[in-house]
Design a protein around this motif. Structure first.
Motif, PDB file in Angstrom:
ATOM      1  N   ASN A   1       0.846  -1.188   0.000  1.00 42.64           N
ATOM      2  CA  ASN A   1       0.000   0.000   0.000  1.00 42.64           C
ATOM      3  C   ASN A   1       0.888   1.248   0.000  1.00 42.64           C
ATOM      4  O   ASN A   1       2.076   1.187   0.325  1.00 42.64           O
ATOM      5  CB  ASN A   1      -0.943   0.003   1.214  1.00 42.64           C
ATOM      6  CG  ASN A   1      -0.203  -0.028   2.527  1.00 42.64           C
ATOM      7  OD1 ASN A   1       0.331   0.978   2.988  1.00 42.64           O
ATOM      8  ND2 ASN A   1      -0.136  -1.215   3.149  1.00 42.64           N
ATOM      9  N   LEU A   2       0.312   2.361  -0.364  1.00 44.14           N
ATOM     10  CA  LEU A   2       1.078   3.610  -0.494  1.00 44.14           C
ATOM     11  C   LEU A   2       1.558   4.117   0.862  1.00 44.14           C
ATOM     12  O   LEU A   2       2.618   4.755   0.941  1.00 44.14           O
ATOM     13  CB  LEU A   2       0.223   4.670  -1.203  1.00 44.14           C
ATOM     14  CG  LEU A   2       0.923   5.985  -1.545  1.00 44.14           C
ATOM     15  CD1 LEU A   2       2.141   5.746  -2.431  1.00 44.14           C
ATOM     16  CD2 LEU A   2      -0.062   6.946  -2.228  1.00 44.14           C
ATOM     17  N   GLU A   3       0.793   3.873   1.916  1.00 47.76           N
ATOM     18  CA  GLU A   3       1.218   4.266   3.265  1.00 47.76           C
ATOM     19  C   GLU A   3       2.592   3.680   3.572  1.00 47.76           C
ATOM     20  O   GLU A   3       3.500   4.382   4.033  1.00 47.76           O
ATOM     21  CB  GLU A   3       0.190   3.779   4.291  1.00 47.76           C
ATOM     22  CG  GLU A   3       0.607   3.941   5.742  1.00 47.76           C
ATOM     23  CD  GLU A   3       0.437   5.350   6.237  1.00 47.76           C
ATOM     24  OE1 GLU A   3       1.473   6.031   6.398  1.00 47.76           O
ATOM     25  OE2 GLU A   3      -0.702   5.781   6.466  1.00 47.76           O
ATOM     26  N   ARG A   4       2.738   2.419   3.305  1.00 45.71           N
ATOM     27  CA  ARG A   4       4.007   1.724   3.558  1.00 45.71           C
ATOM     28  C   ARG A   4       5.139   2.326   2.729  1.00 45.71           C
ATOM     29  O   ARG A   4       6.246   2.552   3.236  1.00 45.71           O
ATOM     30  CB  ARG A   4       3.818   0.246   3.230  1.00 45.71           C
ATOM     31  CG  ARG A   4       5.046  -0.618   3.383  1.00 45.71           C
ATOM     32  CD  ARG A   4       4.716  -2.035   2.948  1.00 45.71           C
ATOM     33  NE  ARG A   4       5.903  -2.883   2.981  1.00 45.71           N
ATOM     34  CZ  ARG A   4       5.960  -4.067   3.561  1.00 45.71           C
ATOM     35  NH1 ARG A   4       4.912  -4.526   4.190  1.00 45.71           N
ATOM     36  NH2 ARG A   4       7.063  -4.786   3.517  1.00 45.71           N
ATOM     37  N   ILE A   5       4.880   2.595   1.451  1.00 43.48           N
ATOM     38  CA  ILE A   5       5.905   3.140   0.557  1.00 43.48           C
ATOM     39  C   ILE A   5       6.395   4.500   1.048  1.00 43.48           C
ATOM     40  O   ILE A   5       7.602   4.768   1.135  1.00 43.48           O
ATOM     41  CB  ILE A   5       5.356   3.251  -0.876  1.00 43.48           C
ATOM     42  CG1 ILE A   5       5.068   1.853  -1.450  1.00 43.48           C
ATOM     43  CG2 ILE A   5       6.339   4.010  -1.774  1.00 43.48           C
ATOM     44  CD1 ILE A   5       4.309   1.881  -2.761  1.00 43.48           C
ATOM     45  N   VAL A   6       5.451   5.383   1.395  1.00 44.69           N
ATOM     46  CA  VAL A   6       5.801   6.743   1.820  1.00 44.69           C
ATOM     47  C   VAL A   6       6.504   6.727   3.168  1.00 44.69           C
ATOM     48  O   VAL A   6       7.513   7.426   3.370  1.00 44.69           O
ATOM     49  CB  VAL A   6       4.537   7.629   1.869  1.00 44.69           C
ATOM     50  CG1 VAL A   6       4.861   8.998   2.467  1.00 44.69           C
ATOM     51  CG2 VAL A   6       3.953   7.793   0.470  1.00 44.69           C
ATOM     52  N   ASP A   7       5.998   5.927   4.114  1.00 43.31           N
ATOM     53  CA  ASP A   7       6.635   5.849   5.434  1.00 43.31           C
ATOM     54  C   ASP A   7       8.067   5.355   5.336  1.00 43.31           C
ATOM     55  O   ASP A   7       8.975   5.875   6.012  1.00 43.31           O
ATOM     56  CB  ASP A   7       5.833   4.920   6.351  1.00 43.31           C
ATOM     57  CG  ASP A   7       4.562   5.571   6.877  1.00 43.31           C
ATOM     58  OD1 ASP A   7       4.393   6.788   6.672  1.00 43.31           O
ATOM     59  OD2 ASP A   7       3.738   4.868   7.482  1.00 43.31           O
ATOM     60  N   MET A   8       8.295   4.350   4.492  1.00 44.24           N
ATOM     61  CA  MET A   8       9.651   3.814   4.345  1.00 44.24           C
ATOM     62  C   MET A   8      10.587   4.815   3.669  1.00 44.24           C
ATOM     63  O   MET A   8      11.785   4.841   3.935  1.00 44.24           O
ATOM     64  CB  MET A   8       9.614   2.509   3.546  1.00 44.24           C
ATOM     65  CG  MET A   8       9.162   1.322   4.371  1.00 44.24           C
ATOM     66  SD  MET A   8      10.251   0.998   5.784  1.00 44.24           S
ATOM     67  CE  MET A   8      11.746   0.491   4.947  1.00 44.24           C
ATOM     68  N   LYS A   9      10.037   5.652   2.817  1.00 39.51           N
ATOM     69  CA  LYS A   9      10.872   6.624   2.113  1.00 39.51           C
ATOM     70  C   LYS A   9      11.302   7.761   3.034  1.00 39.51           C
ATOM     71  O   LYS A   9      12.455   8.221   2.980  1.00 39.51           O
ATOM     72  CB  LYS A   9      10.121   7.190   0.909  1.00 39.51           C
ATOM     73  CG  LYS A   9      10.944   8.179   0.094  1.00 39.51           C
ATOM     74  CD  LYS A   9      10.208   8.626  -1.168  1.00 39.51           C
ATOM     75  CE  LYS A   9      11.063   9.601  -1.988  1.00 39.51           C
ATOM     76  NZ  LYS A   9      10.371  10.028  -3.230  1.00 39.51           N
ATOM     77  N   TYR A  10      10.382   8.223   3.896  1.00 39.49           N
ATOM     78  CA  TYR A  10      10.675   9.429   4.674  1.00 39.49           C
ATOM     79  C   TYR A  10      10.908   9.174   6.171  1.00 39.49           C
ATOM     80  O   TYR A  10      11.508  10.015   6.845  1.00 39.49           O
ATOM     81  CB  TYR A  10       9.523  10.428   4.528  1.00 39.49           C
ATOM     82  CG  TYR A  10       9.364  10.943   3.117  1.00 39.49           C
ATOM     83  CD1 TYR A  10      10.249  11.882   2.596  1.00 39.49           C
ATOM     84  CD2 TYR A  10       8.341  10.474   2.295  1.00 39.49           C
ATOM     85  CE1 TYR A  10      10.105  12.349   1.301  1.00 39.49           C
ATOM     86  CE2 TYR A  10       8.190  10.945   0.986  1.00 39.49           C
ATOM     87  CZ  TYR A  10       9.077  11.878   0.498  1.00 39.49           C
ATOM     88  OH  TYR A  10       8.948  12.344  -0.788  1.00 39.49           O
TER      89      TYR A  10
END
Length: 368
Positions: free
Chosen positions: A168-177
């Motif tokens: 999910n996008l939540e996971r992608i964004v959290d891992m990036k920032y």
């Protein structure tokens, strides 16, 4: 300014729900409704935080609206909003850092951090809307529209990436920032993306508070809020087919369902307590909600300290942390193993009600 009792009661109930769900007697044996759904679905425990957010933003049109109507300047109110928001964020970060204060690995997202962000966006939007739109009808229409736009936009942004726990996008964004500063290794239930729809929750809180503040009779206010609840419920049921109820993602259907339930409770309590003045039964919740952030802060500190103290008791074969020891020692013998953890949570809430009643009787309110 006359207190609106239904808001005080629901605020206290939200604190009680958060205390009960965060403090089980036995973390290995949660009572089902006291446990957050691990992914899709909605339980009693999943309503506590939205209740808290909505009662916080409900006060914005009531308190700020009346101050602005009486001639208070805009800039000082903006400064107050920013100051309060920063304070909430800092308190949340303090809780995350306590007791190790290891800033290299500490979690950054947190309940109070999210509250601070929501309060900042919603309060500043209200102040500016009040300045330029003037009429309350226009302002509430704006907030209702913004809330709908946010949850629709969130759905269309999230859907292409998937809505399952490991994609999910939540996971992608959290891992990036925020990698290394999350509740879990790859995501956080109060992460960056899911904070966006929580702002919609705050927007709907302003709508409910604005309807309570309309210059009309009590029954019309309650009926208007009930109508909002009905529309929200229908929207939630429809949205659930496309983006299921999910607290961890703060899904669009979750926003609508929690808003709907909150609005209905407010409408009922408003008639019972503010129209017919039958509020004595709810006084323990009024007491508990009189200093909500203080209660939440101290309770979280207890969870991180007293709850972790090992208790050595010859009755048990190994040392137990305090909450398990208390439960096994004093509750399990008469309650059995099905409801003992639940009874501990209830007793813990009553314990806080007793403490805060002493402050309330003396007129001492700890505002944070």
């Amino acid at each position: 300014m006359k207190r609106i009792k239904c808001i005080d009661i629901l605020r206290g109930f939200s604190v009680a729900a958060m205390l009960a769900c965060d403090s089980p007697g036995n973390t290995d044996r949660f009572y089902p409704q006291m446990r957050h759904e691990p992914w899709d679905g909605i339980n009693f425990s999943d309503y506590g935080f939205p209740f808290f957010l909505i009662t916080m933003t409900m006060m914005i049109p009531i308190v700020m609206g009346r101050k602005l109507d009486s001639g208070e300047k805009t800039i000082p109110m903006i400064i107050k909003s920013i100051t309060r928001s920063i304070m909430l964020v800092l308190l949340g970060l303090f809780l995350n850092a306590f007791p190790k204060f290891d800033f290299h690995t500490m979690r950054i997202p947190q309940t109070l951090v999210r509250m601070g962000i929501v309060y900042l966006v919603v309060s500043l939007t209200y102040i500016l809307a009040k300045k330029f739109l003037k009429k309350d009808e226009y302002i509430l229409s704006l907030f209702l529209s913004l809330g709908i736009i946010i949850i629709l936009g969130y759905y269309f942004k999230m859907k292409p990436y998937g809505l399952i726990i490991d994609r999910n996008l939540e996971r992608i964004v959290d891992m990036k920032y925020l990698a290394g500063h999350l509740a879990y290794s790859t995501w956080d239930p109060e992460g960056i993306m899911s904070t966006i729809p929580s702002i919609a929750t705050g927007m709907f809180g302003v709508v409910i508070g604005g309807l309570l503040n309309f210059k009309t009779n009590n029954y019309y206010r309650a009926l208007s809020i009930t109508g909002l609840s009905a529309v929200g419920y229908i929207g939630a049921k429809v949205f659930n087919n496309y983006m299921p109820y999910n607290k961890m993602l703060w899904s669009s259907s979750y926003v609508l369902m929690t808003m709907s339930v909150t609005a209905l409770i407010i409408a009922v309590l408003y008639i019972i307590c503010d129209t017919f003045n039958k509020d004595r039964l709810f006084k323990p919740f009024i007491v508990l909600g009189s200093s909500p952030i203080f209660v939440y802060m101290i309770s979280e500190l207890l969870i991180r300290t007293l709850w972790k103290v090992p208790i050595y008791d010859k009755q048990f074969t190994e040392p137990l942390i305090f909450c398990k020891w208390f439960t096994f020692k004093f509750i399990t013998p008469w309650s059995g193993t099905v409801l003992d953890s639940f009874y501990f949570s209830i007793l813990y809430v009553i314990f806080w009600m007793c403490i805060m009643s002493k402050f309330y009787e003396k007129g001492k309110f700890i505002k944070l």
